[in-house]
Enzyme design. Structure first.
Site, mmCIF file in Angstrom:
data_model
loop_
_atom_site.group_PDB
_atom_site.id
_atom_site.type_symbol
_atom_site.label_atom_id
_atom_site.label_comp_id
_atom_site.label_asym_id
_atom_site.label_seq_id
_atom_site.Cartn_x
_atom_site.Cartn_y
_atom_site.Cartn_z
ATOM 1 N N LYS A 37 68.087 21.194 48.945
ATOM 2 C CA LYS A 37 69.396 21.852 49.082
ATOM 3 C C LYS A 37 70.464 21.066 48.302
ATOM 4 C CE LYS A 37 70.521 19.187 53.177
ATOM 5 N NZ LYS A 37 71.152 19.126 54.473
ATOM 6 N N ARG A 132 74.660 21.652 66.308
ATOM 7 C CA ARG A 132 75.052 22.436 65.126
ATOM 8 C C ARG A 132 74.356 23.792 65.297
ATOM 9 N NH1 ARG A 132 74.284 18.504 59.879
ATOM 10 N NH2 ARG A 132 72.304 19.601 59.961
ATOM 11 N N HIS A 164 66.542 19.410 64.680
ATOM 12 C CA HIS A 164 67.033 18.375 63.757
ATOM 13 C C HIS A 164 67.631 17.233 64.582
ATOM 14 C CE1 HIS A 164 68.066 17.060 59.785
ATOM 15 N NE2 HIS A 164 69.366 17.152 59.930
ATOM 16 N N ARG A 220 60.308 17.039 57.244
ATOM 17 C CA ARG A 220 61.271 17.518 56.234
ATOM 18 C C ARG A 220 61.956 16.307 55.607
ATOM 19 N NH1 ARG A 220 62.969 20.400 60.848
ATOM 20 N NH2 ARG A 220 64.919 19.248 60.751
ATOM 21 N N TYR A 264 96.878 4.421 37.200
ATOM 22 C CA TYR A 264 97.949 5.015 37.990
ATOM 23 C C TYR A 264 98.332 4.127 39.182
ATOM 24 C CZ TYR A 264 96.930 9.420 35.576
ATOM 25 O OH TYR A 264 96.742 10.395 34.638
ATOM 26 N N CYS A 311 90.550 7.597 37.906
ATOM 27 C CA CYS A 311 91.327 8.779 37.489
ATOM 28 C C CYS A 311 90.394 9.995 37.433
ATOM 29 C CB CYS A 311 91.942 8.543 36.121
ATOM 30 S SG CYS A 311 92.843 6.992 35.996
ATOM 31 N N MET A 312 90.933 11.114 36.960
ATOM 32 C CA MET A 312 90.123 12.335 36.926
ATOM 33 C C MET A 312 88.947 12.212 35.953
ATOM 34 S SD MET A 312 91.335 16.243 36.170
ATOM 35 C CE MET A 312 92.578 16.250 37.445
ATOM 36 N N ASP A 313 89.191 11.594 34.792
ATOM 37 C CA ASP A 313 88.173 11.555 33.735
ATOM 38 C C ASP A 313 87.715 10.150 33.401
ATOM 39 O OD1 ASP A 313 89.055 14.273 33.313
ATOM 40 O OD2 ASP A 313 90.763 13.374 32.244
#
Ligand SMILES: Cc1ncc(COP(=O)(O)O)c(C=O)c1O
Length: 374
Positions: A37, A132, A164, A220, A264, A311-313
């Site tokens: 998954k 759950r 589970h 599993r 930043y 940072c983002m990149d």
């Protein structure tokens, strides 16, 4: 001219196969279901599914029907189960594609039977204490009764019963004994109702590794198949090798004076003149911002700490006085055999679990596969 991917997750399918074999050896009387998954925990669902089958995993498990159908569309034909669906999910398509679905309530069982184009193969989920999915208490009794009548009327095949664990990665936790006892009682209820229980399963990786009493007919395995310990405090003798190496190349290298501030918010300041390396990966690729100023990256055979905020990149590492050039390989994590950090190290540094470190990888990451089953 072809280029290496800028950000590459190299997936070692031989290590994956060896992990599956080692886990299968922990539960020699049980079948193995490899859990693929969430894009195989970030490793790429379809190639990992193929490799898992080739490595002796007779079953595959996914959370959603969409994931199961994607595997079928990619040509997978073996035993396959999914377990998480809201009302209105594509149960008909799943049954048509020979996917075993899970019923967690009477309403869900009825919905599956109502929409299925042919007699569905359904496994029943009992909630033994995780709270759950699954039926518990009176709702379990009602689910067993409903399944028993539908089975007697020839409207469904009940092929399994499962649950589970909540705390299998903490082997001494009392919840493990209690959940196993509730599971056994739930299976007994099916028998008492004259309902064949099919395959019984409750063990995840942790229980596969350390709780043989819970192996039942199938285990599993998820995280351990990818070579990661379910919990960094767990001990066991099974040898597992991390499957993923995440690497890129330095985009820039520069010398900065003492007092230079980085990224930043300027949360990091050079204490003395030093060399900074620019790593072209950031939170847009799944790197946690909480790794800022904490995790390490291997460059030129040595570890370099992250300097300043992710940072983002991009992120910056402090290379000290070591020689480095743009293009040098920067390994964020790998098996750890050559001194590089592991996903578990990244988890510890960034205040999360290694499951999240690998699963959240995305953005511009290109996965490449090596090994016999690639
Ligand atoms: C129902 C189910 N079984 C098995 C697993 C595999 O768990 P692990 O990755 O801890 O082995 C998962 C993943 O969380 C799951 O949701």
């Amino acid at each position: 001219m072809s280029h290496d991917p800028q950000i590459e997750a190299v997936i070692d399918l031989d290590a994956f196969g060896a992990n599956i074999a080692a886990l299968a050896a922990c539960a020699p009387s049980s079948m193995v279901m490899t859990v693929v998954k969430a894009n195989a925990y970030g490793h790429g669902m379809v190639p990992m599914a193929r490799a898992a089958r080739a490595s002796g995993s007779s079953w595959l498990g996914v959370a959603t029907i969409e994931e199961a159908l994607a595997l079928r569309a990619a040509g997978d034909r073996g035993p396959l189960m999914c377990w998480l669906a809201s009302p209105g999910a594509a149960f008909a398509a799943a049954v048509e594609a020979d996917v075993e679905v899970t019923a967690s309530s009477v309403a869900q069982l009825e919905e599956i039977i109502a929409v299925a184009p042919s007699r569905p193969r359904v496994q029943l989920k009992v909630d033994t204490g995780l709270s759950r999915n699954g039926a518990r208490g009176k709702e379990w009794t009602a689910l067993v009764e409903a399944a028993s009548s539908a089975r007697a009327a020839g409207r469904v095949d009940i092929t399994g019963v499962w649950s589970h664990f909540a705390c299998a990665d903490d082997p001494d936790h009392p919840a493990n004994d209690s959940q196993e006892a509730v599971f056994r009682a739930a299976v007994d209820q099916m028998v008492a109702a004259g309902l064949e229980h099919g395959i019984r399963h409750i063990s995840n990786s942790a229980a596969t590794l350390v709780r043989p009493s819970a192996h039942f007919d199938l285990v599993r395995i998820g995280i351990a198949a990818y070579g990661i310990r379910p919990d960094s405090g767990m001990t066991y003798s099974t040898r597992l090798t991390p499957v993923m190496t995440l690497r890129t190349r330095l985009a820039q290298v520069k010398r900065v004076p003492a007092g230079a501030k980085v990224s930043y918010g300027q949360t990091w300041t050079a204490e003395r003149e030093t060399t900074l390396g620019l790593v072209p990966m950031g939170y847009g690729d799944g790197i946690a911002i909480s790794a800022s100023n904490r995790a390490e990256v291997q460059v030129g055979g040595a570890r370099a700490p992250i300097a300043g905020r992710v940072c983002m990149d991009q992120l910056v590492v402090d290379l000290g006085d070591r020689p480095a050039e743009p293009g040098d390989i920067a390994t964020l994590f790998g098996p750890g055999h050559d001194g590089e950090p592991t996903a578990e190290d990244w988890a510890a540094a960034s205040g999360t679990i290694a499951y999240e470190v690998v699963t959240r990888l995305g953005g511009r990451t290109v996965r490449t596969y090596k090994g016999e089953n690639s």
